[in-house]
Enzyme design. Structure first.
Site, mmCIF file in Angstrom:
data_model
loop_
_atom_site.group_PDB
_atom_site.id
_atom_site.type_symbol
_atom_site.label_atom_id
_atom_site.label_comp_id
_atom_site.label_asym_id
_atom_site.label_seq_id
_atom_site.Cartn_x
_atom_site.Cartn_y
_atom_site.Cartn_z
ATOM 1 N N ARG A 1 0.597 -0.939 0.144
ATOM 2 C CA ARG A 1 -0.194 0.247 -0.207
ATOM 3 C C ARG A 1 0.916 1.092 -0.655
ATOM 4 N NH1 ARG A 1 -3.198 -1.542 5.405
ATOM 5 N NH2 ARG A 1 -0.879 -2.553 6.013
ATOM 6 N N ASP B 1 2.457 5.075 -0.465
ATOM 7 C CA ASP B 1 1.363 6.748 0.184
ATOM 8 C C ASP B 1 1.236 7.444 -0.874
ATOM 9 O OD1 ASP B 1 1.147 6.404 3.412
ATOM 10 O OD2 ASP B 1 3.032 7.227 3.271
ATOM 11 N N ARG C 1 11.008 5.403 3.492
ATOM 12 C CA ARG C 1 11.022 7.159 3.754
ATOM 13 C C ARG C 1 12.401 7.693 5.447
ATOM 14 N NH1 ARG C 1 5.244 9.333 2.731
ATOM 15 N NH2 ARG C 1 6.280 11.599 2.902
#
Lengths: 251, 251
Positions: B50, B52, B198
C-alpha cells in the site's frame, strides 16, 4: 560588459519550443523574464539549438550579456529562484569570454531519442518517451541507421518549415541501443535540420518493425523528397543532451 | 471463478496513495473503476503493497477475481483503454491459481529511492526524485546503512500512523549507489512498516552530509523512538519496484 554561459535543463511539454512564439510560452521567454526579474533589464538570450514544442533538454547551452558584473553563482541561484515553478533549471552558470557564442561557437550537437517499446502505455514517462507497441529490432535499426551517416542532402528528413539555407548536413554518428524495454537513438552532428532527428527516428521505427528494410531507408534518403519520409516521430522522446565547443573557448 | 494477477506502473503524484481514501483519488479506486468499465461489476483489487500519496510503482502486483472468464490479454488491453488518461498502466495481466494472493503470497518487496544530488532544482524529474543540494557522500551512506540490515525494532523509522501489529521487521538488504548526480537507495525486505523506507533514507541523508555519522544512525535505531528520527524523506523519490513470490505459485 560581462557574458555568461548557461547550462539548462527543461521539460519541453510546458513550452511551444525554445524560441519566442506569439501563440504560447517559450523557454527563451521564460529565461528572459527571469533575467528581468533579477536585473530589471530586457536582455536577449541565445541558445545552441532551437528545440521544438515538446522537445526536452538535459543540457542546453545559452548565453547572455550584462552591463554590470554579477557573480555567476549568485546569478544561477537567482535564476533558479525566479524560474519557479516553471520546469526549467539552470544547472550551471559561468562567466565566459565575449567572443564565446552559444550558437555560433558550437561545433557539435548531440540528441538522444527515447523509445519505450512495450504494449502498455506510459505512466511514469508520459511526454518523455515515445511508446511503440510493435516489437522493434534495435540491431536491425542500428545497422540501417548507418546509411544516414556522412554528408547527405537530408531534404527527406527536413520539415517543410525548415529555415536552413541548405539541406546538406553531415551526420557524424547515429546509434540505436536497447536497454530492456527502452531503446535509445543517439545522434551527433555539427548541426541538424528542423525535424531531422524526429524524421530519422520515425523512419527507423518502420525499419524496426520490418515494414521497411535498410534499402528502403537508403532510398528515402536519396529521394531527397519530403514525401518519401516514412514517419515523423513525436517530440516526446527527444532530448537535447550536449552542445560541444572548442576546448580553448570554455571549460 | 477466475483470478487474475496484474503488474502495474503508476505515477503517485496523481493519487492519495494505493488504498481507497475519502479525501481523494487512489490507484485502487482507479483500477476498480476500470474493471467496472469492462465488466459492469464492483470488484475489489488487492495489492502487494500500500504505497503512500506521491509514491510511485514501476511494477506493483495486484489481483482480483472475475465470475466469468475473460482472456488475460483482452483484459489488459481493456484496462489500458479504460485507465486513460490516468497515469496508471497495466504492464501485464495473467491468469493465476485461486490460491495466489498478491499480498499474502508475497515473500519479498523491493523499493528504490532516487535522490538527485545537485544544487539546481529538478525540471525533468519533478515529483520523481528528491533533489538534495548539499553534497552527499554515497560511500559513507552505504556503509552506515548496513547498521539497519537484519531483524530490528524499527519504531524510530515508523510512522505514528503505522497499523502494523509489531515494529519488528527484517531488512534483508540496503545499498546506496551513485550514478553521476543520481543516488539510488535500494532496499529489500519481506515487508516494511509505514514510512520505513522514507525514514531510513531521510536519516541516511543526514549521514551523507556529515551531520550524522554511522553511530548516530545506529543510536537512532536502538532508541526505538520516533523522536530519534533524523528526517523523513519526501515521497517523490520512492518507487515500488518488485514484489517477489515463490516460483511455484506464479511464472
Amino acid at each position: 560588459m560581462s557574458r555568461y554561459a548557461l547550462t539548462i535543463e527543461y521539460d519541453g511539454r510546458s513550452f511551444m519550443g525554445w524560441q519566442h512564439q506569439d501563440h504560447g510560452p517559450s523557454v527563451q521567454q521564460t529565461i528572459e523574464q527571469a533575467i528581468k526579474g533579477i536585473t530589471g533589464q530586457d536582455i536577449r538570450v541565445f541558445a545552441a539549438g532551437r528545440t521544438d514544442a515538446g522537445v526536452h533538454a538535459l543540457a542546453m547551452r545559452a548565453h547572455f550579456d550584462l552591463e554590470t558584473h554579477l557573480s555567476a553563482f549568485r546569478l544561477m541561484e537567482g535564476f533558479n529562484a525566479k524560474l519557479r515553478p516553471h520546469p526549467v533549471a539552470i544547472l550551471a552558470c559561468e562567466e565566459v569570454d565575449e567572443e564565446w557564442h552559444a550558437r555560433f561557437s558550437c561545433i557539435g550537437r548531440r540528441y538522444v531519442y527515447k523509445i519505450t517499446n512495450r504494449r502498455a502505455p506510459l505512466a511514469l514517462d508520459i511526454g518523455q518517451s515515445w511508446q511503440v507497441a510493435q516489437e522493434l529490432d534495435s540491431d536491425i535499426m542500428h545497422k540501417a541507421a548507418q546509411h544516414l551517416v556522412g554528408e547527405h542532402d537530408f531534404t527527406t528528413f527536413r520539415s517543410v518549415n525548415c529555415q536552413a539555407q541548405s539541406p546538406v548536413k553531415t551526420l557524424d554518428s547515429i546509434s540505436v541501443t536497447r536497454f530492456g524495454e527502452e531503446i535509445e537513438v543517439e545522434v551527433a552532428a555539427r548541426s541538424f535540420l528542423h525535424h531531422q532527428v524526429r524524421s530519422m527516428v520515425g523512419s527507423l521505427k518502420l525499419v524496426g518493425t520490418g515494414k521497411w528494410n535498410g534499402q528502403d531507408l537508403k532510398n528515402a534518403l536519396v529521394a531527397k523528397n519530403r514525401n518519401a519520409l516514412g514517419l515523423n516521430a513525436p517530440p516526446d522522446g527527444l532530448f537535447f543532451v550536449e552542445a560541444i565547443y572548442p576546448k580553448s573557448e570554455i571549460e
